[in-house]
Design a protein around this motif. Structure first.
Motif, mmCIF file in Angstrom:
data_model
loop_
_atom_site.group_PDB
_atom_site.id
_atom_site.type_symbol
_atom_site.label_atom_id
_atom_site.label_comp_id
_atom_site.label_asym_id
_atom_site.label_seq_id
_atom_site.Cartn_x
_atom_site.Cartn_y
_atom_site.Cartn_z
ATOM 1 N N ALA A 50 0.820 -1.210 0.000
ATOM 2 C CA ALA A 50 0.000 0.000 0.000
ATOM 3 C C ALA A 50 0.855 1.262 0.000
ATOM 4 C CB ALA A 50 -0.934 -0.015 1.215
ATOM 5 N N GLY A 51 1.894 1.294 0.832
ATOM 6 C CA GLY A 51 2.717 2.482 0.901
ATOM 7 C C GLY A 51 3.617 2.682 -0.297
ATOM 8 N N ALA A 52 3.914 1.592 -1.013
ATOM 9 C CA ALA A 52 4.844 1.683 -2.131
ATOM 10 C C ALA A 52 4.148 1.834 -3.473
ATOM 11 C CB ALA A 52 5.728 0.433 -2.170
ATOM 12 N N ILE A 53 2.821 1.734 -3.501
ATOM 13 C CA ILE A 53 2.107 1.771 -4.781
ATOM 14 C C ILE A 53 2.365 3.059 -5.563
ATOM 15 C CG2 ILE A 53 -0.214 1.995 -5.756
ATOM 16 C CD1 ILE A 53 -1.103 -0.274 -4.004
ATOM 17 N N PRO A 54 2.280 4.250 -4.968
ATOM 18 C CA PRO A 54 2.554 5.465 -5.751
ATOM 19 C C PRO A 54 3.954 5.474 -6.374
ATOM 20 C CG PRO A 54 1.460 6.036 -3.705
ATOM 21 C CD PRO A 54 1.832 4.579 -3.597
ATOM 22 N N THR A 55 4.939 5.026 -5.601
ATOM 23 C CA THR A 55 6.305 4.998 -6.126
ATOM 24 C C THR A 55 6.439 3.999 -7.270
ATOM 25 O OG1 THR A 55 7.173 5.603 -3.960
ATOM 26 C CG2 THR A 55 8.727 4.669 -5.542
ATOM 27 N N LEU A 56 5.840 2.821 -7.100
ATOM 28 C CA LEU A 56 5.896 1.810 -8.158
ATOM 29 C C LEU A 56 5.195 2.286 -9.420
ATOM 30 C CD1 LEU A 56 5.203 -1.422 -6.063
ATOM 31 C CD2 LEU A 56 7.403 -0.600 -6.936
ATOM 32 N N LEU A 57 4.047 2.953 -9.253
ATOM 33 C CA LEU A 57 3.330 3.475 -10.414
ATOM 34 C C LEU A 57 4.132 4.571 -11.106
ATOM 35 C CD1 LEU A 57 -0.343 3.671 -9.061
ATOM 36 C CD2 LEU A 57 0.601 2.030 -10.679
ATOM 37 N N GLY A 58 4.740 5.440 -10.312
ATOM 38 C CA GLY A 58 5.555 6.496 -10.901
ATOM 39 C C GLY A 58 6.747 5.944 -11.649
ATOM 40 N N MET A 59 7.448 4.982 -11.048
ATOM 41 C CA MET A 59 8.588 4.353 -11.716
ATOM 42 C C MET A 59 8.155 3.661 -12.999
ATOM 43 S SD MET A 59 10.294 2.718 -8.294
ATOM 44 C CE MET A 59 11.081 1.430 -9.242
ATOM 45 N N GLY A 60 7.026 2.948 -12.933
ATOM 46 C CA GLY A 60 6.549 2.238 -14.108
ATOM 47 C C GLY A 60 6.162 3.178 -15.224
ATOM 48 N N ALA A 61 5.527 4.299 -14.887
ATOM 49 C CA ALA A 61 5.127 5.270 -15.909
ATOM 50 C C ALA A 61 6.341 5.878 -16.595
ATOM 51 C CB ALA A 61 4.265 6.363 -15.268
ATOM 52 N N MET A 134 3.495 11.603 -17.298
ATOM 53 C CA MET A 134 2.617 10.441 -17.162
ATOM 54 C C MET A 134 2.568 9.962 -15.715
ATOM 55 S SD MET A 134 1.144 9.710 -19.985
ATOM 56 C CE MET A 134 0.570 8.103 -19.469
ATOM 57 N N SER A 135 3.688 10.038 -15.030
ATOM 58 C CA SER A 135 3.686 9.631 -13.614
ATOM 59 C C SER A 135 2.796 10.550 -12.794
ATOM 60 C CB SER A 135 5.119 9.633 -13.065
ATOM 61 O OG SER A 135 5.623 10.959 -12.948
ATOM 62 N N LEU A 136 2.789 11.852 -13.134
ATOM 63 C CA LEU A 136 1.915 12.798 -12.437
ATOM 64 C C LEU A 136 0.450 12.422 -12.642
ATOM 65 C CD1 LEU A 136 1.189 15.450 -10.983
ATOM 66 C CD2 LEU A 136 1.514 16.616 -13.189
ATOM 67 N N VAL A 137 0.081 12.142 -13.894
ATOM 68 C CA VAL A 137 -1.313 11.807 -14.191
ATOM 69 C C VAL A 137 -1.712 10.502 -13.508
ATOM 70 C CG1 VAL A 137 -2.961 11.294 -16.039
ATOM 71 C CG2 VAL A 137 -1.183 13.029 -16.390
ATOM 72 N N LEU A 138 -0.849 9.491 -13.608
ATOM 73 C CA LEU A 138 -1.194 8.173 -13.071
ATOM 74 C C LEU A 138 -1.260 8.168 -11.556
ATOM 75 C CD1 LEU A 138 -1.760 5.208 -13.660
ATOM 76 C CD2 LEU A 138 0.711 4.805 -13.711
ATOM 77 N N VAL A 139 -0.247 8.713 -10.909
ATOM 78 C CA VAL A 139 -0.220 8.710 -9.448
ATOM 79 C C VAL A 139 -1.335 9.589 -8.889
ATOM 80 C CG1 VAL A 139 1.151 9.316 -7.414
ATOM 81 C CG2 VAL A 139 2.241 8.184 -9.360
ATOM 82 N N THR A 140 -1.618 10.700 -9.552
ATOM 83 C CA THR A 140 -2.693 11.567 -9.097
ATOM 84 C C THR A 140 -4.038 10.862 -9.181
ATOM 85 O OG1 THR A 140 -1.468 13.539 -9.777
ATOM 86 C CG2 THR A 140 -3.841 13.783 -9.461
ATOM 87 N N ARG A 141 -4.247 10.077 -10.252
ATOM 88 C CA ARG A 141 -5.502 9.337 -10.375
ATOM 89 C C ARG A 141 -5.678 8.331 -9.243
ATOM 90 N NH1 ARG A 141 -8.320 7.826 -14.752
ATOM 91 N NH2 ARG A 141 -9.544 6.822 -13.109
ATOM 92 N N VAL A 142 -4.603 7.723 -8.823
ATOM 93 C CA VAL A 142 -4.686 6.651 -7.837
ATOM 94 C C VAL A 142 -4.627 7.168 -6.398
ATOM 95 C CG1 VAL A 142 -3.553 4.562 -6.973
ATOM 96 C CG2 VAL A 142 -3.727 4.966 -9.436
ATOM 97 N N ALA A 143 -3.700 8.082 -6.132
ATOM 98 C CA ALA A 143 -3.457 8.470 -4.738
ATOM 99 C C ALA A 143 -3.486 9.970 -4.491
ATOM 100 C CB ALA A 143 -2.104 7.911 -4.274
ATOM 101 N N VAL A 145 -2.481 14.193 -5.932
ATOM 102 C CA VAL A 145 -1.282 14.926 -6.330
ATOM 103 C C VAL A 145 -0.272 15.010 -5.185
ATOM 104 C CG1 VAL A 145 -2.203 17.187 -5.675
ATOM 105 C CG2 VAL A 145 -0.483 17.023 -7.484
ATOM 106 N N GLY A 146 -0.761 14.963 -3.945
ATOM 107 C CA GLY A 146 0.151 14.991 -2.802
ATOM 108 C C GLY A 146 1.060 13.787 -2.771
ATOM 109 N N ALA A 147 0.527 12.620 -3.171
ATOM 110 C CA ALA A 147 1.350 11.410 -3.204
ATOM 111 C C ALA A 147 2.430 11.525 -4.270
ATOM 112 C CB ALA A 147 0.462 10.189 -3.466
#
Length: 303
Positions: A50-61, A134-143, A145-147
């Motif tokens: 749960a805590g690593a999901i934003p980072t993983l999504l950002g890295m993947g994007a 893309m990482s901004l858009v993806l991470v913002t959708r999930v968690a 903009v603060g994440a």
């Protein structure tokens, strides 16, 4: 360089709109899909990381966007280069380009350098920058903009830059490995027009099959396979990659990526000391010489 620059400028004038569309359309489509599409994560994965999901999504994007843009540009450039020899013969513009202080070798080498090296390199940089968006858009959708703002950028930025520079440094090496195949395609297309692809595919495919089944010698197939494998490992060697175990392992691996990229590039340089590469470069040089000769003969009339 004074002879190469006008020829390189010609490529920019002739292909700038296509290059712009090649960069803008995939990024816009991807951003639109991420912005309005449905994003669903597996419940088990969400609970474990749960805590690593934003980072993983950002890295993947970032990694995914960079790789996709690079691959699209490289494949497009290979297609353009395949018909490069006949480009000036279709409308007889070769007669104009011969009026410039540039020989046949420069007229062939300059656009090849632009399409095979500069265009994929530029696309990689655009893809890297687009990956941050893309990482901004993806991470913002999930968690939210603060994440995204809270991502470990001190580790993500050096890691992403190291991967990008690894691909950039490996691009010329991969091009050298593929040069005999690329120039064979250009040469056969010059000789046989659109049938060049067919002639080369049948020649290499049937020739390799006959050598293997009739004479028991898979030399041709092995050479082609090793050229492709070495070109791939020149860009990045997955077998020597960082070992990642779980979400926390992915986060810990970020700090090791720059050192790994340097080590991985050293392996690619070491593999360049190969008789196969020397033989391939000799074949490529022979094909280039035949292309120059063909262009010289066709300059005064219809080829």
């Amino acid at each position: 360089m004074t002879r190469f620059i006008p020829l390189m400028q010609r490529e920019w004038i002739q292909h700038r709109f296509g290059w712009a569309m090649l960069a803008v359309i995939p990024l816009l489509l991807a951003a639109l899909l991420v912005a309005v599409g449905q994003i669903q994560l597996d419940e088990d994965t969400s609970a474990q990381a749960a805590g690593a999901i934003p980072t993983l999504l950002g890295m993947g994007a970032i990694a995914g966007t960079t790789a996709v843009m690079f691959i699209i540009a490289w494949i497009s450039s290979l297609i353009i280069v395949s018909g490069l020899a006949r480009r000036d013969h279709a409308d007889r513009s070769i007669e104009f380009w011969l009026s410039l202080p540039a020989g046949h070798a420069e007229s062939l080498a300059s656009p090849m350098f632009v399409h095979l090296i500069l265009v994929p390199a530029a696309a990689l940089i655009v893809g890297l920058l687009g990956g941050y968006v893309m990482s901004l858009v993806l991470v913002t959708r999930v968690a939210g903009v603060g994440a995204w703002l809270a991502l470990p950028w001190a580790q993500i930025v050096p890691a992403s830059l190291a991967l990008a520079f690894r691909l950039l440094a490996g691009l010329p090496l991969a091009t050298l490995w593929l040069s005999p195949l690329i120039l064979l395609v250009v040469l056969t297309t010059a000789w046989f027009r659109r049938w060049g692809w067919v002639v080369l595919t049948v020649g290499l495919g049937v020739g390799g099959w006959l050598l293997k089944t009739v004479f028991g010698q898979p030399l041709l197939s092995r050479i082609n396979r090793e050229l492709l494998n070495n070109a791939a490992t020149s860009l990045i060697s997955i077998d020597q990659g960082v070992q990642i175990h779980g979400a926390q392992g992915a986060l810990d691996a970020l700090g090791h990526i720059p050192a790994w990229a340097i080590h991985n590039y050293g392996i690619a340089l070491r593999d360049m000391a190969s008789p196969l590469l020397l033989g391939g470069l000799a074949v490529a040089a022979g094909c280039f010489a035949l292309l120059v000769q063909w262009r010289q003969k066709g300059a005064g009339g219809t080829a």
